[in-house]
Design an enzyme around this catalytic site. Sequence first.
Site, short mmCIF file in Angstrom:
data_model
loop_
_atom_site.label_atom_id
_atom_site.label_comp_id
_atom_site.label_asym_id
_atom_site.label_seq_id
_atom_site.Cartn_x
_atom_site.Cartn_y
_atom_site.Cartn_z
N LYS A 157 0.84 -1.19 0.00
CA LYS A 157 0.00 0.00 0.00
C LYS A 157 0.88 1.24 0.00
CE LYS A 157 -3.98 1.97 2.40
NZ LYS A 157 -4.91 1.82 3.55
N HIS A 257 2.71 -0.85 7.99
CA HIS A 257 1.90 0.25 8.52
C HIS A 257 2.80 1.43 8.88
CE1 HIS A 257 -1.91 -1.70 8.67
NE2 HIS A 257 -1.65 -2.53 9.65
N TYR A 265 -3.25 -1.64 17.42
CA TYR A 265 -3.26 -3.04 17.88
C TYR A 265 -2.99 -3.17 19.37
CZ TYR A 265 -3.21 -4.06 12.90
OH TYR A 265 -3.53 -4.11 11.57
#
Length: 284
Positions: A157, A257, A265
């Site tokens: 991403k 990320h 998380y």
Amino acid sequence: MNPLLDMDDDTRRAYLSRIRQYLAWLEDADLNGDPLTDPAVRDWAARDYRAHLLTVLKRKPTTVNAHLTAIDDFNRRIGLGPATAKRIILPNLAPRALDQRTQTRFLRAIEQSAPRDRAMGYTAFYAGTRIHELVALDIDDLHISARKGVLIIRMGKNEKYREVLMHTTLRTELDTYLRHRANLPGADKSKALFLNVRGGRLSARAATDVLNGIADRAGIDVGRDEEFTTHVLRHTLGTKLAREGEDVVKIAQILGHNLETARRYTLPTEADMQAAIDKLTVDE
């Protein structure tokens, strides 16, 4: 940047479906104006639709916010700009993940799958790959030795590159699959790791069907508002790492990320909250 270009096929379909649902609702809505040309009516429409999703269709807050995001993008595309409709404030919880018992059922279902599907299931579970990352893998993206393995995500991403160290189980399964793959039709012509029945690269839609099928065989409800989506496997890995005491920097690097996203998380899950409630003692 066009957000539709940064989505897997399944997510893109859901995104477009939300727009179609909104436009269908507009046909019967009494708005006293045109929400596709008048900014004031645009805002009323978005707010009324938000209320419709919450109170009539009983959609979850996360789903309502996803609809509003799609509507904002649609309004930008028609030159109107995003509506002033506030998002619903969500509980400060970790992303949805599979609990330990459900993880075990999923892994057992993987064990009963065909070699390619086993390798795909373990890759998604132990490496946290997104669907588009999974199907983009080439044979050359695997580096496996007797003691370790590395999985290379070349275009994640936001075009992020990362290398993920393999869990022992994943290394073994991928090594086994590579030997199986060598005998598949088209194996000598395609560099893709995961092949379809014609010997070409497996599509994101087909890969989604494979993982959804494993979940279904494990008795896990599949769907965006249900217990399982392919993306939940990423959340499950991130949550497991956080619960085992790994710091957010490691989690961010493994999953591709940024640090802010990885910190989610460390928040409590719904299961954590339920466990806290269940520990309450009462006088009888």
